[in-house]
Design a protein around this motif. Structure first.
Motif, PDB file in Angstrom:
ATOM      1  N   ASN A 198       0.832  -1.186   0.000  1.00 44.54           N
ATOM      2  CA  ASN A 198       0.000   0.000   0.000  1.00 44.54           C
ATOM      3  C   ASN A 198       0.879   1.253   0.000  1.00 44.54           C
ATOM      4  OD1 ASN A 198      -1.944   1.932   0.257  1.00 44.54           O
ATOM      5  ND2 ASN A 198      -2.674   1.278   2.278  1.00 44.54           N
ATOM      6  N   ARG A 213       0.528   4.242   2.431  1.00 41.61           N
ATOM      7  CA  ARG A 213       1.081   4.149   3.782  1.00 41.61           C
ATOM      8  C   ARG A 213       2.601   4.248   3.792  1.00 41.61           C
ATOM      9  NH1 ARG A 213      -0.897   5.530   7.965  1.00 41.61           N
ATOM     10  NH2 ARG A 213       0.579   4.193   9.053  1.00 41.61           N
ATOM     11  N   THR A 239       8.514  -1.637   5.996  1.00 42.92           N
ATOM     12  CA  THR A 239       7.244  -1.658   5.259  1.00 42.92           C
ATOM     13  C   THR A 239       6.748  -3.083   5.083  1.00 42.92           C
ATOM     14  OG1 THR A 239       7.903   0.350   4.060  1.00 42.92           O
ATOM     15  CG2 THR A 239       6.109  -0.951   3.126  1.00 42.92           C
ATOM     16  N   SER A 292       5.417  -4.182   8.380  1.00 42.78           N
ATOM     17  CA  SER A 292       4.132  -3.544   8.648  1.00 42.78           C
ATOM     18  C   SER A 292       2.999  -4.232   7.900  1.00 42.78           C
ATOM     19  CB  SER A 292       4.201  -2.063   8.247  1.00 42.78           C
ATOM     20  OG  SER A 292       2.944  -1.439   8.418  1.00 42.78           O
ATOM     21  N   ASN A 293       3.226  -4.550   6.624  1.00 39.12           N
ATOM     22  CA  ASN A 293       2.196  -5.215   5.824  1.00 39.12           C
ATOM     23  C   ASN A 293       1.974  -6.651   6.273  1.00 39.12           C
ATOM     24  OD1 ASN A 293       1.816  -2.933   4.238  1.00 39.12           O
ATOM     25  ND2 ASN A 293       3.372  -3.545   2.751  1.00 39.12           N
ATOM     26  N   GLN A 349       0.262  -6.521   9.780  1.00 40.83           N
ATOM     27  CA  GLN A 349      -0.852  -5.575   9.885  1.00 40.83           C
ATOM     28  C   GLN A 349      -0.655  -4.587  11.043  1.00 40.83           C
ATOM     29  OE1 GLN A 349      -3.540  -5.475   7.551  1.00 40.83           O
ATOM     30  NE2 GLN A 349      -1.998  -6.742   6.535  1.00 40.83           N
ATOM     31  N   GLN A 409       0.342  -0.692  11.863  1.00 38.60           N
ATOM     32  CA  GLN A 409       0.452   0.628  11.247  1.00 38.60           C
ATOM     33  C   GLN A 409       1.546   1.440  11.942  1.00 38.60           C
ATOM     34  OE1 GLN A 409      -3.129   2.812  10.385  1.00 38.60           O
ATOM     35  NE2 GLN A 409      -4.384   0.959  10.425  1.00 38.60           N
ATOM     36  N   ASN A 469      -3.316   3.946  16.481  1.00 37.81           N
ATOM     37  CA  ASN A 469      -3.446   3.268  15.186  1.00 37.81           C
ATOM     38  C   ASN A 469      -3.417   1.750  15.295  1.00 37.81           C
ATOM     39  OD1 ASN A 469      -3.547   5.747  13.920  1.00 37.81           O
ATOM     40  ND2 ASN A 469      -1.387   5.737  13.313  1.00 37.81           N
ATOM     41  N   ASN A 470      -3.010   1.240  16.458  1.00 41.29           N
ATOM     42  CA  ASN A 470      -2.893  -0.220  16.624  1.00 41.29           C
ATOM     43  C   ASN A 470      -3.583  -0.663  17.917  1.00 41.29           C
ATOM     44  OD1 ASN A 470      -0.759  -1.051  14.373  1.00 41.29           O
ATOM     45  ND2 ASN A 470      -0.021   0.838  15.319  1.00 41.29           N
TER      46      ASN A 470
END
Length: 221
Positions: free
Chosen positions: A2, A5, A47, A50-51, A54, A56, A201-202
């Motif tokens: 993404n 992000r 990154t 993070s992906n 999941q 952020q 955010n988490n």
């Protein structure tokens, strides 16, 4: 992946590293190609992490990680910024240690979920400091390994450089850990906003803490 992000600064750094990598291959500068490849790979890892899980990560933190790796491996090694600017090493290690302190605090806070009985704020701050300093020590081992295996010069003056790096790491880790401690005490010290943003955010990672905050808010009403 993404791209919404991903900070613009990180995308720019990826582009620069990718171009530099192919230029180094074309000109047969194998050492530069290797260092650039390592830098590009390490800037991609946050990154990917993070992906994959999941999580952020705040955009400012992703950008800071990319900038640190770009500064230390690409500018520092290939363009010799460490020797051109005496303060370059201090700046990078100090800023990264602050980041390590924040990471250490968030990791410890995740484990204890803000339970003040099991771990009061001062204990969370102390453990966060130890985690941050451990990461700094691992980075020094990484520098030593790169020098010994691939013939780089990341440690510069050897023991003296390592010890000064660890001293700066200690100062930076203290600042990051204190930021976390003050956030728990409902005070603020520069980076407390980043801690708050990550937790907001988490929330799924901090369910018990989120419930405690919600109950406290309801009680105050």
């Amino acid at each position: 992946m993404n791209f919404e992000r991903i900070p613009y600064l990180t995308l720019i750094i990826w582009g620069i590293l990718a171009v530099a990598f192919f230029v180094a291959l074309f000109t047969r500068q194998w050492s530069n190609a290797f260092v650039t490849c390592v830098a590009l790979t390490l800037t991609l890892l946050p990154t990917v992490f993070s992906n994959r899980f999941q999580i952020q990560i705040p955009l400012s933190f992703l950008a800071a990680i990319s900038l640190f790796l770009f500064g230390t491996l690409f500018l520092g090694e290939i363009f010799d910024f460490y020797n051109k600017f005496w303060w370059w090493d201090v700046l990078l290690h100090g800023s990264s240690a602050v980041g390590f302190g924040i990471i250490g605090f968030l990791f410890v806070f995740y484990l204890f979920q803000g339970d003040r009985y099991n771990a009061p704020p001062w204990a969370l701050g102390l453990i966060a400091f130890c985690v941050a300093l451990s990461i700094g020590a691992l980075w020094e081992i990484f520098e030593f390994a790169m020098d010994e295996i691939f013939g780089l010069n990341m440690q510069k003056s050897g023991l003296q450089d390592t010890m000064w790096d660890l001293i700066v790491d200690t100062i930076g880790a203290s600042f990051g850990a204190i930021s976390g401690f003050l956030w728990l005490k409902e005070r603020s010290l520069g980076l407390s906003g980043m801690i708050e943003e990550f937790i907001q955010n988490n929330r799924s990672l901090f369910k018990r803490f989120s419930r405690a905050v919600k109950n406290k808010d309801n009680a105050d009403k």
